[in-house]
Scaffold this motif. Structure first.
Motif, PDB file in Angstrom:
ATOM      1  N   ARG A 253      -6.135   8.566   4.663  1.00  0.00           N
ATOM      2  CA  ARG A 253      -4.694   8.061   4.543  1.00  0.00           C
ATOM      3  C   ARG A 253      -4.942   6.502   4.638  1.00  0.00           C
ATOM      4  O   ARG A 253      -5.198   5.834   5.497  1.00  0.00           O
ATOM      5  CB  ARG A 253      -3.704   8.666   5.502  1.00  0.00           C
ATOM      6  CG  ARG A 253      -2.339   8.196   5.108  1.00  0.00           C
ATOM      7  CD  ARG A 253      -1.324   8.816   6.127  1.00  0.00           C
ATOM      8  NE  ARG A 253       0.012   8.206   5.814  1.00  0.00           N
ATOM      9  CZ  ARG A 253       0.980   9.027   6.085  1.00  0.00           C
ATOM     10  NH1 ARG A 253       0.912  10.431   6.578  1.00  0.00           N
ATOM     11  NH2 ARG A 253       2.461   8.534   5.980  1.00  0.00           N
ATOM     12  N   LEU A 254      -4.356   5.898   3.426  1.00  0.00           N
ATOM     13  CA  LEU A 254      -4.294   4.473   3.241  1.00  0.00           C
ATOM     14  C   LEU A 254      -2.885   4.055   3.335  1.00  0.00           C
ATOM     15  O   LEU A 254      -1.967   4.297   2.680  1.00  0.00           O
ATOM     16  CB  LEU A 254      -4.973   4.071   2.049  1.00  0.00           C
ATOM     17  CG  LEU A 254      -4.647   2.407   1.604  1.00  0.00           C
ATOM     18  CD1 LEU A 254      -5.283   1.474   2.535  1.00  0.00           C
ATOM     19  CD2 LEU A 254      -5.013   2.217   0.244  1.00  0.00           C
ATOM     20  N   SER A 255      -2.798   3.100   4.509  1.00  0.00           N
ATOM     21  CA  SER A 255      -1.397   2.550   4.587  1.00  0.00           C
ATOM     22  C   SER A 255      -1.400   1.052   4.343  1.00  0.00           C
ATOM     23  O   SER A 255      -2.263   0.243   5.000  1.00  0.00           O
ATOM     24  CB  SER A 255      -0.755   2.608   5.956  1.00  0.00           C
ATOM     25  OG  SER A 255      -0.751   3.988   6.427  1.00  0.00           O
ATOM     26  N   VAL A 256      -0.569   0.329   3.425  1.00  0.00           N
ATOM     27  CA  VAL A 256      -0.713  -0.804   3.066  1.00  0.00           C
ATOM     28  C   VAL A 256       0.537  -1.608   3.442  1.00  0.00           C
ATOM     29  O   VAL A 256       1.735  -1.128   3.026  1.00  0.00           O
ATOM     30  CB  VAL A 256      -0.798  -1.081   1.353  1.00  0.00           C
ATOM     31  CG1 VAL A 256      -0.900  -2.515   1.182  1.00  0.00           C
ATOM     32  CG2 VAL A 256      -2.159  -0.218   0.946  1.00  0.00           C
ATOM     33  N   THR A 257       0.611  -2.436   4.104  1.00  0.00           N
ATOM     34  CA  THR A 257       1.661  -3.181   4.726  1.00  0.00           C
ATOM     35  C   THR A 257       2.626  -3.981   3.499  1.00  0.00           C
ATOM     36  O   THR A 257       1.964  -4.684   2.615  1.00  0.00           O
ATOM     37  CB  THR A 257       1.194  -4.215   5.735  1.00  0.00           C
ATOM     38  OG1 THR A 257       0.561  -3.473   6.923  1.00  0.00           O
ATOM     39  CG2 THR A 257       2.503  -4.783   6.292  1.00  0.00           C
ATOM     40  N   ILE A 258       3.792  -4.047   3.514  1.00  0.00           N
ATOM     41  CA  ILE A 258       4.412  -4.676   2.461  1.00  0.00           C
ATOM     42  C   ILE A 258       5.240  -5.721   3.078  1.00  0.00           C
ATOM     43  O   ILE A 258       5.475  -5.889   4.387  1.00  0.00           O
ATOM     44  CB  ILE A 258       5.748  -3.467   2.021  1.00  0.00           C
ATOM     45  CG1 ILE A 258       6.511  -2.919   3.246  1.00  0.00           C
ATOM     46  CG2 ILE A 258       4.987  -2.383   1.465  1.00  0.00           C
ATOM     47  CD1 ILE A 258       7.732  -2.019   2.695  1.00  0.00           C
ATOM     48  N   PRO A 259       5.952  -6.314   2.476  1.00  0.00           N
ATOM     49  CA  PRO A 259       6.584  -7.491   2.845  1.00  0.00           C
ATOM     50  C   PRO A 259       7.846  -7.224   3.535  1.00  0.00           C
ATOM     51  O   PRO A 259       8.326  -6.256   3.357  1.00  0.00           O
ATOM     52  CB  PRO A 259       6.958  -8.369   1.375  1.00  0.00           C
ATOM     53  CG  PRO A 259       5.915  -8.001   0.497  1.00  0.00           C
ATOM     54  CD  PRO A 259       5.603  -6.455   0.937  1.00  0.00           C
ATOM     55  N   ASP A 260       7.925  -8.049   4.743  1.00  0.00           N
ATOM     56  CA  ASP A 260       9.312  -7.708   5.486  1.00  0.00           C
ATOM     57  C   ASP A 260      10.515  -7.594   4.856  1.00  0.00           C
ATOM     58  O   ASP A 260      11.396  -6.779   5.375  1.00  0.00           O
ATOM     59  CB  ASP A 260       9.158  -8.749   6.544  1.00  0.00           C
ATOM     60  CG  ASP A 260       8.193  -9.105   7.536  1.00  0.00           C
ATOM     61  OD1 ASP A 260       7.315  -8.039   7.774  1.00  0.00           O
ATOM     62  OD2 ASP A 260       8.071  -9.957   8.368  1.00  0.00           O
ATOM     63  N   GLU A 261      10.751  -8.334   3.940  1.00  0.00           N
ATOM     64  CA  GLU A 261      12.133  -8.341   3.251  1.00  0.00           C
ATOM     65  C   GLU A 261      12.147  -6.973   2.391  1.00  0.00           C
ATOM     66  O   GLU A 261      13.356  -6.382   2.625  1.00  0.00           O
ATOM     67  CB  GLU A 261      12.193  -9.400   1.996  1.00  0.00           C
ATOM     68  CG  GLU A 261      12.030 -10.877   2.585  1.00  0.00           C
ATOM     69  CD  GLU A 261      10.635 -11.055   2.912  1.00  0.00           C
ATOM     70  OE1 GLU A 261       9.899 -10.479   2.485  1.00  0.00           O
ATOM     71  OE2 GLU A 261      10.745 -12.530   3.727  1.00  0.00           O
ATOM     72  N   LEU A 262      11.042  -6.340   1.900  1.00  0.00           N
ATOM     73  CA  LEU A 262      11.167  -4.978   1.253  1.00  0.00           C
ATOM     74  C   LEU A 262      11.480  -4.205   2.421  1.00  0.00           C
ATOM     75  O   LEU A 262      12.046  -2.853   2.053  1.00  0.00           O
ATOM     76  CB  LEU A 262       9.737  -4.916   0.548  1.00  0.00           C
ATOM     77  CG  LEU A 262       9.869  -3.456  -0.081  1.00  0.00           C
ATOM     78  CD1 LEU A 262      10.971  -3.163  -1.085  1.00  0.00           C
ATOM     79  CD2 LEU A 262       8.489  -3.409  -0.960  1.00  0.00           C
ATOM     80  N   GLY A 263      10.749  -4.032   3.343  1.00  0.00           N
ATOM     81  CA  GLY A 263      10.884  -3.343   4.539  1.00  0.00           C
ATOM     82  C   GLY A 263      12.253  -3.262   5.160  1.00  0.00           C
ATOM     83  O   GLY A 263      12.750  -2.239   5.362  1.00  0.00           O
ATOM     84  N   GLU A 264      12.759  -4.313   5.099  1.00  0.00           N
ATOM     85  CA  GLU A 264      14.372  -4.172   5.458  1.00  0.00           C
ATOM     86  C   GLU A 264      15.354  -3.763   4.711  1.00  0.00           C
ATOM     87  O   GLU A 264      16.143  -2.619   4.890  1.00  0.00           O
ATOM     88  CB  GLU A 264      14.853  -5.866   5.812  1.00  0.00           C
ATOM     89  CG  GLU A 264      14.187  -6.584   6.959  1.00  0.00           C
ATOM     90  CD  GLU A 264      14.496  -6.315   8.292  1.00  0.00           C
ATOM     91  OE1 GLU A 264      15.568  -5.306   8.261  1.00  0.00           O
ATOM     92  OE2 GLU A 264      13.886  -6.480   9.264  1.00  0.00           O
ATOM     93  N   GLN A 265      14.842  -3.921   3.332  1.00  0.00           N
ATOM     94  CA  GLN A 265      15.769  -3.214   2.227  1.00  0.00           C
ATOM     95  C   GLN A 265      15.640  -1.660   2.303  1.00  0.00           C
ATOM     96  O   GLN A 265      16.676  -0.805   2.301  1.00  0.00           O
ATOM     97  CB  GLN A 265      15.337  -3.543   0.991  1.00  0.00           C
ATOM     98  CG  GLN A 265      15.701  -4.930   0.411  1.00  0.00           C
ATOM     99  CD  GLN A 265      15.069  -5.547  -0.795  1.00  0.00           C
ATOM    100  OE1 GLN A 265      14.649  -4.782  -1.484  1.00  0.00           O
ATOM    101  NE2 GLN A 265      14.972  -6.914  -0.946  1.00  0.00           N
ATOM    102  N   ARG A 266      14.342  -0.996   2.540  1.00  0.00           N
ATOM    103  CA  ARG A 266      14.086   0.304   2.775  1.00  0.00           C
ATOM    104  C   ARG A 266      14.798   0.809   3.908  1.00  0.00           C
ATOM    105  O   ARG A 266      15.294   1.894   3.776  1.00  0.00           O
ATOM    106  CB  ARG A 266      12.614   0.709   2.731  1.00  0.00           C
ATOM    107  CG  ARG A 266      11.817   0.310   1.506  1.00  0.00           C
ATOM    108  CD  ARG A 266      10.510   0.633   1.655  1.00  0.00           C
ATOM    109  NE  ARG A 266       9.855   0.419   0.291  1.00  0.00           N
ATOM    110  CZ  ARG A 266       8.396   0.823   0.018  1.00  0.00           C
ATOM    111  NH1 ARG A 266       7.561   1.307   1.176  1.00  0.00           N
ATOM    112  NH2 ARG A 266       7.926   0.643  -0.988  1.00  0.00           N
TER     113      ARG A 266
END
Length: 253
Positions: free
Chosen positions: A174-187
């Motif tokens: 399982r590969l987890s790639v960290t996304i930008p904080d702004e995109l995480g807040e939107q999700r």
């Protein structure tokens, strides 16, 4: 909100919670069996019973999981009954096809990929040899920094683009790639909104009838009998001689 019917008797504790996804019932084995759950079966932790979970069918035909309810008491069990069609997905999305041999899933703060080492390398997601257990790598998880290097010291999140590879069942990773904080807040905001819509929908659905009707009636009748046996008895206070201060003022006698 959950509605419940409980008793203060610790020897016969019973609590019936009606939740948006189903029924959650806490009680002694005796009372759970009295409402038709796990009749004639050994409960978790008992001799001949399962270690943690007993799967049964409740009187309405729904699947029911019985486990120990340690927070309620040593002899209390929890019966969890989820109604069909009320399942809730956790995270942002479901696993979807990404490329041959790889599935992708959007999480709150990461994009996750599942596949074999060969498939992940072929898709350009992980460099060859950078997998847990490979020569020179950690045994269970490997972190790759956004610049492609390995971290020195403790493994911590180093911002968007950081990759975490973990072993899974079989030969998959399982590969987890960290996304930008702004995109995480939107999700996260979209997920909260989806939770509100889901809960409103669940509350609008008709509920199956409760299965504790006879037990509630029996307990109510027993309580009425106990209350009817109560009698108010008046007793004259015992006279205790004491020193009284004479009243003061023009009307004192």
């Amino acid at each position: 909100m959950a509605s419940s019917n409980s008793t203060a008797n610790p020897d016969e504790f019973f609590e019936y919670n009606e939740l948006v996804w189903g029924d959650l019932i806490h009680g002694t084995k005796h009372l759970l069996q009295k409402i038709g759950i796990g009749i004639g079966m050994a409960f978790p932790g008992e001799e001949g019973g399962p270690k943690r979970t007993l799967n049964v069918i409740d009187p309405r035909g729904f699947r029911c999981r019985i486990r120990k309810s340690w927070h309620s008491g040593p002899d209390i069990f929890c019966a969890s009954i989820q109604f069909p069609g009320r399942e809730k997905s956790f995270g942002v999305g479901d696993w979807e096809y990404f490329s041959p041999g790889i599935q992708r899933k959007e999480m709150f703060w990461t994009d996750d990929f599942m596949g074999t080492a060969e498939a992940l390398v072929a898709a350009g997601l992980v460099p060859a040899g950078y997998f847990p257990g490979f020569p020179g790598m950690r045994k269970t998880r490997v972190t790759i920094l956004p610049n492609g290097s390995l971290p020195q010291g403790s493994e911590k999140n180093h911002g968007a683009g950081t990759k975490l590879i973990e072993r899974c069942a079989g030969k998959k990773y399982r590969l987890s790639v960290t996304i930008p904080d702004e995109l995480g807040e939107q999700r996260l905001a979209l997920s909260w909104r989806a939770d509100e819509v889901w809960e409103a929908k669940m509350k609008s659905l008709p509920r199956p009838p409760r299965i504790d009707g006879p037990l509630r009636l029996a307990r109510s009748q027993a309580a009425d009998v106990r209350r009817s046996a109560l009698r108010l008895i008046w007793s004259r206070p015992k006279f205790v001689p004491q020193f009284n201060i004479p009243p003061q003022g023009p009307f004192a006698r």
